[in-house]
Design a protein around this motif. Sequence first.
Motif, PDB file in Angstrom:
ATOM      1  N   TYR A   1     -28.239  13.148   0.302  1.00 47.47           N
ATOM      2  CA  TYR A   1     -28.974  14.011  -0.628  1.00 47.47           C
ATOM      3  C   TYR A   1     -28.284  14.001  -1.987  1.00 47.47           C
ATOM      4  O   TYR A   1     -27.098  13.698  -2.107  1.00 47.47           O
ATOM      5  CB  TYR A   1     -29.067  15.446  -0.104  1.00 47.47           C
ATOM      6  CG  TYR A   1     -27.741  16.156   0.063  1.00 47.47           C
ATOM      7  CD1 TYR A   1     -27.175  16.888  -0.989  1.00 47.47           C
ATOM      8  CD2 TYR A   1     -27.041  16.099   1.264  1.00 47.47           C
ATOM      9  CE1 TYR A   1     -25.963  17.538  -0.833  1.00 47.47           C
ATOM     10  CE2 TYR A   1     -25.831  16.748   1.426  1.00 47.47           C
ATOM     11  CZ  TYR A   1     -25.295  17.466   0.370  1.00 47.47           C
ATOM     12  OH  TYR A   1     -24.088  18.107   0.520  1.00 47.47           O
ATOM     13  N   VAL A   2     -29.068  14.320  -2.999  1.00 46.70           N
ATOM     14  CA  VAL A   2     -28.541  14.499  -4.351  1.00 46.70           C
ATOM     15  C   VAL A   2     -28.410  15.990  -4.597  1.00 46.70           C
ATOM     16  O   VAL A   2     -29.378  16.746  -4.440  1.00 46.70           O
ATOM     17  CB  VAL A   2     -29.454  13.858  -5.414  1.00 46.70           C
ATOM     18  CG1 VAL A   2     -28.939  14.156  -6.821  1.00 46.70           C
ATOM     19  CG2 VAL A   2     -29.567  12.352  -5.188  1.00 46.70           C
TER      20      VAL A   2
ATOM     21  N   LYS B   1     -19.068   8.218  -6.278  1.00 45.99           N
ATOM     22  CA  LYS B   1     -20.427   8.748  -6.191  1.00 45.99           C
ATOM     23  C   LYS B   1     -21.021   8.850  -7.603  1.00 45.99           C
ATOM     24  O   LYS B   1     -20.310   9.194  -8.548  1.00 45.99           O
ATOM     25  CB  LYS B   1     -20.435  10.125  -5.528  1.00 45.99           C
ATOM     26  CG  LYS B   1     -19.980  10.106  -4.078  1.00 45.99           C
ATOM     27  CD  LYS B   1     -20.011  11.486  -3.469  1.00 45.99           C
ATOM     28  CE  LYS B   1     -19.538  11.472  -2.025  1.00 45.99           C
ATOM     29  NZ  LYS B   1     -19.609  12.793  -1.395  1.00 45.99           N
ATOM     30  N   PRO B   2     -22.316   8.576  -7.762  1.00 44.86           N
ATOM     31  CA  PRO B   2     -22.915   8.702  -9.092  1.00 44.86           C
ATOM     32  C   PRO B   2     -23.085  10.158  -9.503  1.00 44.86           C
ATOM     33  O   PRO B   2     -23.386  11.022  -8.678  1.00 44.86           O
ATOM     34  CB  PRO B   2     -24.266   7.998  -8.951  1.00 44.86           C
ATOM     35  CG  PRO B   2     -24.550   7.964  -7.494  1.00 44.86           C
ATOM     36  CD  PRO B   2     -23.247   8.030  -6.774  1.00 44.86           C
ATOM     37  N   GLY B   3     -22.876  10.418 -10.794  1.00 48.01           N
ATOM     38  CA  GLY B   3     -23.037  11.753 -11.336  1.00 48.01           C
ATOM     39  C   GLY B   3     -23.725  11.714 -12.689  1.00 48.01           C
ATOM     40  O   GLY B   3     -23.598  10.736 -13.433  1.00 48.01           O
TER      41      GLY B   3
ATOM     42  N   THR C   1     -23.814   8.258 -14.743  1.00 47.71           N
ATOM     43  CA  THR C   1     -25.171   7.723 -14.826  1.00 47.71           C
ATOM     44  C   THR C   1     -25.903   8.443 -15.957  1.00 47.71           C
ATOM     45  O   THR C   1     -26.262   9.600 -15.819  1.00 47.71           O
ATOM     46  CB  THR C   1     -25.917   7.960 -13.495  1.00 47.71           C
ATOM     47  OG1 THR C   1     -25.121   7.447 -12.428  1.00 47.71           O
ATOM     48  CG2 THR C   1     -27.254   7.276 -13.493  1.00 47.71           C
ATOM     49  N   GLY C   2     -26.085   7.764 -17.070  1.00 52.46           N
ATOM     50  CA  GLY C   2     -26.799   8.356 -18.199  1.00 52.46           C
ATOM     51  C   GLY C   2     -28.256   7.914 -18.213  1.00 52.46           C
ATOM     52  O   GLY C   2     -28.817   7.510 -17.191  1.00 52.46           O
TER      53      GLY C   2
ATOM     54  N   LYS D   1     -34.457  10.056 -10.753  1.00 49.82           N
ATOM     55  CA  LYS D   1     -34.739   8.774 -10.096  1.00 49.82           C
ATOM     56  C   LYS D   1     -33.542   7.835 -10.206  1.00 49.82           C
ATOM     57  O   LYS D   1     -33.185   7.151  -9.246  1.00 49.82           O
ATOM     58  CB  LYS D   1     -35.957   8.111 -10.748  1.00 49.82           C
ATOM     59  CG  LYS D   1     -37.282   8.735 -10.394  1.00 49.82           C
ATOM     60  CD  LYS D   1     -38.411   8.001 -11.122  1.00 49.82           C
ATOM     61  CE  LYS D   1     -39.726   8.733 -10.943  1.00 49.82           C
ATOM     62  NZ  LYS D   1     -40.820   8.137 -11.746  1.00 49.82           N
ATOM     63  N   ARG D   2     -32.942   7.795 -11.374  1.00 52.07           N
ATOM     64  CA  ARG D   2     -31.795   6.903 -11.598  1.00 52.07           C
ATOM     65  C   ARG D   2     -30.624   7.271 -10.688  1.00 52.07           C
ATOM     66  O   ARG D   2     -29.973   6.412 -10.107  1.00 52.07           O
ATOM     67  CB  ARG D   2     -31.409   6.979 -13.070  1.00 52.07           C
ATOM     68  CG  ARG D   2     -30.420   5.947 -13.538  1.00 52.07           C
ATOM     69  CD  ARG D   2     -30.399   5.936 -15.069  1.00 52.07           C
ATOM     70  NE  ARG D   2     -29.254   5.255 -15.599  1.00 52.07           N
ATOM     71  CZ  ARG D   2     -29.142   3.937 -15.696  1.00 52.07           C
ATOM     72  NH1 ARG D   2     -30.116   3.161 -15.278  1.00 52.07           N
ATOM     73  NH2 ARG D   2     -28.046   3.395 -16.212  1.00 52.07           N
ATOM     74  N   LEU D   3     -30.354   8.564 -10.575  1.00 48.81           N
ATOM     75  CA  LEU D   3     -29.295   9.025  -9.682  1.00 48.81           C
ATOM     76  C   LEU D   3     -29.581   8.648  -8.234  1.00 48.81           C
ATOM     77  O   LEU D   3     -28.711   8.128  -7.534  1.00 48.81           O
ATOM     78  CB  LEU D   3     -29.171  10.553  -9.766  1.00 48.81           C
ATOM     79  CG  LEU D   3     -28.137  11.154 -10.687  1.00 48.81           C
ATOM     80  CD1 LEU D   3     -28.208  12.671 -10.585  1.00 48.81           C
ATOM     81  CD2 LEU D   3     -26.740  10.654 -10.391  1.00 48.81           C
ATOM     82  N   ALA D   4     -30.808   8.917  -7.788  1.00 46.92           N
ATOM     83  CA  ALA D   4     -31.162   8.646  -6.398  1.00 46.92           C
ATOM     84  C   ALA D   4     -31.142   7.154  -6.100  1.00 46.92           C
ATOM     85  O   ALA D   4     -30.629   6.724  -5.062  1.00 46.92           O
ATOM     86  CB  ALA D   4     -32.543   9.232  -6.095  1.00 46.92           C
ATOM     87  N   THR D   5     -31.684   6.351  -7.003  1.00 48.83           N
ATOM     88  CA  THR D   5     -31.714   4.907  -6.810  1.00 48.83           C
ATOM     89  C   THR D   5     -30.301   4.337  -6.744  1.00 48.83           C
ATOM     90  O   THR D   5     -29.985   3.503  -5.893  1.00 48.83           O
ATOM     91  CB  THR D   5     -32.503   4.233  -7.949  1.00 48.83           C
ATOM     92  OG1 THR D   5     -33.833   4.753  -7.955  1.00 48.83           O
ATOM     93  CG2 THR D   5     -32.549   2.729  -7.786  1.00 48.83           C
ATOM     94  N   THR D   6     -29.438   4.821  -7.630  1.00 49.57           N
ATOM     95  CA  THR D   6     -28.045   4.361  -7.631  1.00 49.57           C
ATOM     96  C   THR D   6     -27.350   4.762  -6.338  1.00 49.57           C
ATOM     97  O   THR D   6     -26.629   3.966  -5.729  1.00 49.57           O
ATOM     98  CB  THR D   6     -27.294   4.938  -8.849  1.00 49.57           C
ATOM     99  OG1 THR D   6     -27.981   4.560 -10.041  1.00 49.57           O
ATOM    100  CG2 THR D   6     -25.868   4.425  -8.909  1.00 49.57           C
TER     101      THR D   6
END
Length: 201
Positions: free
Chosen positions: A5-6, A107-109, A141-142, A187-192
């Motif tokens: 989950y994000v 983890k992406p943030g 992640t910008g 979307k970018r966060l989830a995809t990453t």
Amino acid sequence: MSEPYVLVLFYSRNGSTREMARQIARGVEQAGLEARLRTVPAVSSECEAVAPAIPEEGALYASLDDLKHCSALALGSPTRFGNMAAPLKYFIDGTSNLWLTGALVGKPGAVFTSTSSLHGGQESTLLSMLLPLLHHGMLVTGLPYSESALLDTRGGGTPYGASHHTGSDGKRPLDEHEIALCRALGKRLATTALQLEKGRG
């Protein structure tokens, strides 16, 4: 092991940052991951916690476990003198154990903010919110300029993260570009996060 989950973690005083969080969550879910909305209690100079253990309405308060087990993090706050609001900073300052154990490394943030004035410190707030993520070893992640709304926006929106201009009365709703950028960030966060999970599998 729980499903990925994000975590969309935010503080909101008048509802604008909360609405951004909802739009980011929608983007996360459109990309195929669960979005977990969480907030933090208010603080004051008289006593550190001024809120009940469970909020009367809206998102639940975040726990360190919510943060520890997330696959990605979106962190949001209204701007306070070009910085994140004290309640969110207070919560982040309590994450030393996660830093010591490396729980968030890799983890992406991403970050998001709202301001009442157009040039009220959106970018400095976003940059300051990225600092603890970098200390935790997260992958920033910008928003890339391939997002057309970033070029067209007349309100909020930066490459450092999503933003919203609320107007001097704090009641201006998110416009179409701000909504598009919030969803794009989710979307970018989830995809990453999904790509990283696949790489570990």
